[in-house]
Design an enzyme around this catalytic site. Structure first.
Site, PDB file in Angstrom:
ATOM      1  N   SER A 209      31.477  35.165 -89.905  1.00  0.00           N
ATOM      2  CA  SER A 209      32.938  35.112 -90.068  1.00  0.00           C
ATOM      3  C   SER A 209      33.626  35.496 -88.766  1.00  0.00           C
ATOM      4  O   SER A 209      32.976  35.954 -87.811  1.00  0.00           O
ATOM      5  CB  SER A 209      33.382  36.071 -91.188  1.00  0.00           C
ATOM      6  OG  SER A 209      33.296  37.417 -90.745  1.00  0.00           O
TER       7      SER A 209
ATOM      8  N   SER B 185      35.857  37.935 -88.240  1.00  0.00           N
ATOM      9  CA  SER B 185      36.520  39.235 -88.305  1.00  0.00           C
ATOM     10  C   SER B 185      36.381  40.061 -87.026  1.00  0.00           C
ATOM     11  O   SER B 185      37.129  41.013 -86.826  1.00  0.00           O
ATOM     12  CB  SER B 185      35.988  40.050 -89.489  1.00  0.00           C
ATOM     13  OG  SER B 185      34.660  40.457 -89.267  1.00  0.00           O
TER      14      SER B 185
ATOM     15  N   LYS C 274      31.274  45.689 -88.000  1.00  0.00           N
ATOM     16  CA  LYS C 274      32.625  46.094 -87.619  1.00  0.00           C
ATOM     17  C   LYS C 274      32.537  47.079 -86.465  1.00  0.00           C
ATOM     18  O   LYS C 274      31.459  47.526 -86.080  1.00  0.00           O
ATOM     19  CB  LYS C 274      33.364  46.770 -88.786  1.00  0.00           C
ATOM     20  CG  LYS C 274      33.429  45.969 -90.075  1.00  0.00           C
ATOM     21  CD  LYS C 274      34.337  44.758 -89.984  1.00  0.00           C
ATOM     22  CE  LYS C 274      34.334  43.972 -91.300  1.00  0.00           C
ATOM     23  NZ  LYS C 274      35.119  42.710 -91.187  1.00  0.00           N
TER      24      LYS C 274
ATOM     25  N   SER D 239      40.310  40.633 -91.241  1.00  0.00           N
ATOM     26  CA  SER D 239      39.138  41.494 -91.376  1.00  0.00           C
ATOM     27  C   SER D 239      39.213  42.297 -92.663  1.00  0.00           C
ATOM     28  O   SER D 239      40.189  42.989 -92.930  1.00  0.00           O
ATOM     29  CB  SER D 239      39.039  42.453 -90.184  1.00  0.00           C
ATOM     30  OG  SER D 239      37.961  43.353 -90.354  1.00  0.00           O
TER      31      SER D 239
END
Length: 265
Positions: free
Chosen positions: A38, A40, A105, A213
């Site tokens: 993704s 994010s 993250k 996100s």
């Protein structure tokens, strides 16, 4: 007396068995492959980046073993073995606290920190982080990766094949870690938040692509990440090994050669 063919088959089986054992040990103790699915973490990480996660960075927990889930793990570990504290600004792969899914993250908040977003600006312990203009991040407005998702654009609407633009800033955390962030708007649902006080033994994670996100700004009760327990940390992402912008790594014409072996900052 065993025939030559039977001996050959037996040797092949033994070779495959030990190869799998060695691969399992390597994946459990040292490095775990991770494919970015993704956007994010744009533009630090792009959809289609392939990296190895350094599992030695923080020690080992029950989530260090392959095929671990919230109710089962082949690793009989209580807490963390050979634990080492992560640093603010690390790009971390972790197991989602309630879903059996690995996320990636940036670690923003340490235990005891007070984290808040105010008009799109990150505040740590009551102080806004330093922001500098980073120009623009441009990408083609087209389906991305195997999932075929379309990127969000600050210059929307744009037609397929046109440039999709996002403002980019350089964010400097209190310990000096400087990294890129993308922020399309400053009045979205995660741009003004209450103060989050990070509990002991847990961490606060955010994506660098701030308006795209699912992270600790959203509680688990509404599908977010919430705080991440220390035992859920799997490892630190240090370097992109390979990158492909297409639906498959076999599409050689979509390889991003400039991202091969790129350090993650």
């Amino acid at each position: 007396m065993a025939s030559k063919s039977e001996g050959g088959i037996g040797e092949t089986v033994r070779t495959l068995f030990w190869a799998l054992v060695i691969a399992g040990i390597f994946r459990t103790l040292f490095f775990q492959p991770f494919w970015i699915p993704s956007g994010s973490m744009k533009d630090t990480l792009l959809i289609g980046d392939f990296l190895f996660v350094n599992k030695m960075a923080y020690g080992y927990s029950r989530y260090s073993c392959p095929f671990s889930s919230p109710g089962f793990s082949p690793c009989p570990v209580d807490g963390r073995l050979f634990a080492s504290e992560p640093e603010r600004g690390d790009v971390v792969v972790f197991r989602h606290p309630t879903k059996n899914v690995d996320f990636i993250k940036r670690l923003i908040g340490l235990p005891g920190d007070r984290i808040q977003m105010v008009h799109g600006v990150l505040q740590i312990n009551g102080q806004p982080v330093k922001l500098e203009d980073g120009g623009q991040f441009a990408e083609t407005y087209a389906p991305q990766g195997p999932q075929g998702g379309l990127p969000r654009c600050a210059n929307a609407p744009v037609g397929e094949g046109a440039d999709c633009i996002k403002p980019r800033q350089f964010e400097t955390l209190p310990n000096g870690v400087r990294h890129d962030i993308l922020n399309i708007v400053n009045d979205g649902p995660a741009d003004d938040t209450p103060v989050f006080v990070v509990p002991e033994g847990q961490y606060f994670m955010m994506g660098d692509n701030r308006d795209n996100s699912e992270d600790s700004r959203f509680p688990q009760s509404i599908g977010g990440v919430g705080f991440v327990p220390a035992e859920n940390l799997i490892g630190r992402a240090d370097r992109v090994m390979f990158s492909s912008a297409g639906k498959s790594l076999f599409y050689i014409w979509t390889w991003r050669m400039d991202r091969f072996f790129k350090a993650i900052e």
